[in-house]
Design a protein around this motif. Sequence first.
Motif, PDB file in Angstrom:
ATOM      1  N   LEU A  54       0.581  -1.511  -0.008  1.00  0.00           N
ATOM      2  CA  LEU A  54       0.222   0.380   0.117  1.00  0.00           C
ATOM      3  C   LEU A  54       0.798   1.470  -0.209  1.00  0.00           C
ATOM      4  N   PRO A  55       0.644   1.929  -1.368  1.00  0.00           N
ATOM      5  CA  PRO A  55       1.517   3.060  -1.069  1.00  0.00           C
ATOM      6  C   PRO A  55       1.121   4.622  -0.333  1.00  0.00           C
ATOM      7  N   ILE A  56       1.851   4.636   0.842  1.00  0.00           N
ATOM      8  CA  ILE A  56       1.116   5.850   1.915  1.00  0.00           C
ATOM      9  C   ILE A  56       1.735   7.022   1.863  1.00  0.00           C
ATOM     10  N   PHE A  57       2.934   6.874   1.454  1.00  0.00           N
ATOM     11  CA  PHE A  57       3.166   8.673   1.243  1.00  0.00           C
ATOM     12  C   PHE A  57       4.667   8.100   0.338  1.00  0.00           C
ATOM     13  N   ASP A  58       4.420   9.096  -0.782  1.00  0.00           N
ATOM     14  CA  ASP A  58       6.087   8.751  -2.175  1.00  0.00           C
ATOM     15  C   ASP A  58       6.588  10.210  -2.608  1.00  0.00           C
ATOM     16  N   ALA A  59       5.542  11.219  -1.958  1.00  0.00           N
ATOM     17  CA  ALA A  59       6.717  12.531  -2.238  1.00  0.00           C
ATOM     18  C   ALA A  59       5.802  12.860  -3.895  1.00  0.00           C
ATOM     19  N   GLY A  60       4.599  12.541  -3.449  1.00  0.00           N
ATOM     20  CA  GLY A  60       3.599  12.496  -4.999  1.00  0.00           C
ATOM     21  C   GLY A  60       4.216  12.295  -6.809  1.00  0.00           C
ATOM     22  N   ALA A  61       4.912  11.071  -6.416  1.00  0.00           N
ATOM     23  CA  ALA A  61       5.122  10.556  -7.218  1.00  0.00           C
ATOM     24  C   ALA A  61       4.242   9.720  -7.954  1.00  0.00           C
ATOM     25  N   LEU A  62       3.505   8.735  -7.108  1.00  0.00           N
ATOM     26  CA  LEU A  62       2.424   7.902  -7.891  1.00  0.00           C
ATOM     27  C   LEU A  62       1.400  10.000  -8.965  1.00  0.00           C
ATOM     28  N   ARG A  63       0.729  10.700  -8.438  1.00  0.00           N
ATOM     29  CA  ARG A  63       0.429  11.598  -8.659  1.00  0.00           C
ATOM     30  C   ARG A  63       0.538  12.036 -10.041  1.00  0.00           C
ATOM     31  N   ALA A  64       2.014  12.529  -9.754  1.00  0.00           N
ATOM     32  CA  ALA A  64       2.690  12.875 -10.990  1.00  0.00           C
ATOM     33  C   ALA A  64       2.768  11.810 -11.854  1.00  0.00           C
ATOM     34  N   LYS A  65       2.963  10.835 -11.327  1.00  0.00           N
ATOM     35  CA  LYS A  65       3.084   9.753 -12.711  1.00  0.00           C
ATOM     36  C   LYS A  65       1.353   9.586 -13.041  1.00  0.00           C
ATOM     37  N   LEU A  66       0.157  10.053 -12.698  1.00  0.00           N
ATOM     38  CA  LEU A  66      -1.173  10.061 -13.020  1.00  0.00           C
ATOM     39  C   LEU A  66      -1.578  11.509 -14.382  1.00  0.00           C
ATOM     40  N   ARG A  67      -0.450  12.498 -13.641  1.00  0.00           N
ATOM     41  CA  ARG A  67      -0.367  13.990 -14.588  1.00  0.00           C
ATOM     42  C   ARG A  67       0.382  13.442 -15.827  1.00  0.00           C
ATOM     43  N   GLY A  68       1.442  12.303 -15.552  1.00  0.00           N
ATOM     44  CA  GLY A  68       1.541  12.444 -17.187  1.00  0.00           C
ATOM     45  C   GLY A  68       1.524  11.915 -17.971  1.00  0.00           C
ATOM     46  N   ARG A  69       0.339  10.640 -17.353  1.00  0.00           N
ATOM     47  CA  ARG A  69      -0.486   9.432 -18.033  1.00  0.00           C
ATOM     48  C   ARG A  69      -1.300  10.488 -18.589  1.00  0.00           C
ATOM     49  N   TYR A  70      -2.010  11.759 -17.990  1.00  0.00           N
ATOM     50  CA  TYR A  70      -3.082  12.214 -18.547  1.00  0.00           C
ATOM     51  C   TYR A  70      -2.908  13.102 -19.588  1.00  0.00           C
ATOM     52  N   ALA A  71      -1.457  13.487 -19.453  1.00  0.00           N
ATOM     53  CA  ALA A  71      -1.201  14.301 -20.743  1.00  0.00           C
ATOM     54  C   ALA A  71      -0.715  13.543 -22.199  1.00  0.00           C
ATOM     55  N   GLU A  72      -0.377  12.801 -21.963  1.00  0.00           N
ATOM     56  CA  GLU A  72      -0.351  11.679 -22.854  1.00  0.00           C
ATOM     57  C   GLU A  72      -1.563  11.067 -23.668  1.00  0.00           C
TER      58      GLU A  72
END
Length: 504
Positions: free
Chosen positions: A361-379
């Motif tokens: 379970l990801p609890i704190f990842d310094a925003g890595a997953l959110r950044a990855k999702l934003r990148g996916r939406y940009a794609e």
Amino acid sequence: MSHFSIRHVAIGTRVSKLGVSVLLAAMLSACVNYAGIHSDKQIARPEQFETASSLPAEQGRWPAADWADQFGDAQLKALIAEALQGNPSIDEARARVVEAQAYSQSAKAGTLPRVDADYSLTRQEFSGSTVIPPPYRGGWQTENKGLLSASYDLDLWGKNREAFKAAVSQQRASEADDEMVKLTLSTAIARTYNDLARLYALRDIAQREVEHREQIDRITAARIATGLDTEVERKTAQANLTSSRGSLAVLDGNILTTRYQLAALMGRGPDRGQAIARPALDAGDAVRLPDNLPADLLSRRPDIVAARWRVDAITHEVKETKAEFYPDINLSAAIGFDAFGFGEFLNAQSRTISVGPAIHLPIFDAGALRAKLRGRYAEFDYAVAAYNQTLIHALSDVATQLAQIRSSDAQLVEAEATRQSAEDADKLAITQYKVGLTNQLTVLNADVTALNAEQSVADLKMSRRDRQIELAAALGGGYIDTSADAVRSEDMTAGPTEAAIARH
């Protein structure tokens, strides 16, 4: 990223349903989330564009895969078939398809259980001051270990399934790209072959012009003998004759160059081009657009199909990335033997068994997953924009080729009339020049006018056929996407595309 993990090593550990529910609720409340990250982009629908006037329904037929046969030249058909057999561009496209197929198979493996067998043999000297009991402490021992293990990701949130769907869509996009390469190559060969036919037609005109100016030179020589012309007219006639012969040589060079271009397009050496015979192209079929444009164009243009599959692929990749925000549960089990030495290796006492779940379970990842999702939406936004641009270009392409053909038809009527008048004037000028009723300048002016008119007709005919070739390609060249029904219509064409991403 921190990880929350639970491992059960012994069989018989039980957790109540209530305990699991409370545990999952606590984990979900603590995990990172993707609130506020979304996209409002959606793919364009053909009915959004005004095409009734530029793309009229004319009850025509869609081009077939053998669309080049309409020109009645067996050599053109053979050249296209030869090019599609061993061309490096085709090989590159096919390699990309195989690569996409392999990636799809790899992604599918992630949705299935995995079984592994491992064996290790380790020779080790143990420390004399550790918890290892005698007689192993302080001596060399050989450890034999063999395990049969199995694991299965429950994939509760569909991450692996979405990865597999994305890979399948990418594979289909690669297959459509392969068809687009074939169509582009076939079109290029047909157009270059048509240009070769144009050069031969112009060469015929140039050859007749040489003969015509040889006639003028002879008439001028006869007029000089009777005192009607001077050496000025003779030199002028000879200069024009030399210029015509030079034009003929230029065309011969262009014909040879075009043969080499055809050979290169076919993936062959330049000598192959020298063996190409003179084209014998007919005018082709009547030009009428098929009905139900532009809607049916979506499944008949390989570039549109490929762009649509890429939108579908990134849609699944967005869902896959969203699933990474949730707990990942993996079940694993292993059975085998672990013993010192060889004598006890297969005894029951050396048996080892383990089974249990592993939860991440990801609890704190310094925003890595959110950044990855934003990148996916940009794609995703990029893929949607690319699809929309491809559709707009395709509609414009069809309309442009049709307009050029209609324009060529109108120009040909006028050009044929001009050519006939210019030819009549040229013949009359020659007749009058012979009997001394006009001068050389009048003859040369009429000759140039007739030459230009004949060249214009030849160019227009070849240009019209070139537009026919491009129209066949613009309509897909006989391609049909047989897998189009696999793309869910509600996900791809109805309502905001973000709604399609959100449903998983």
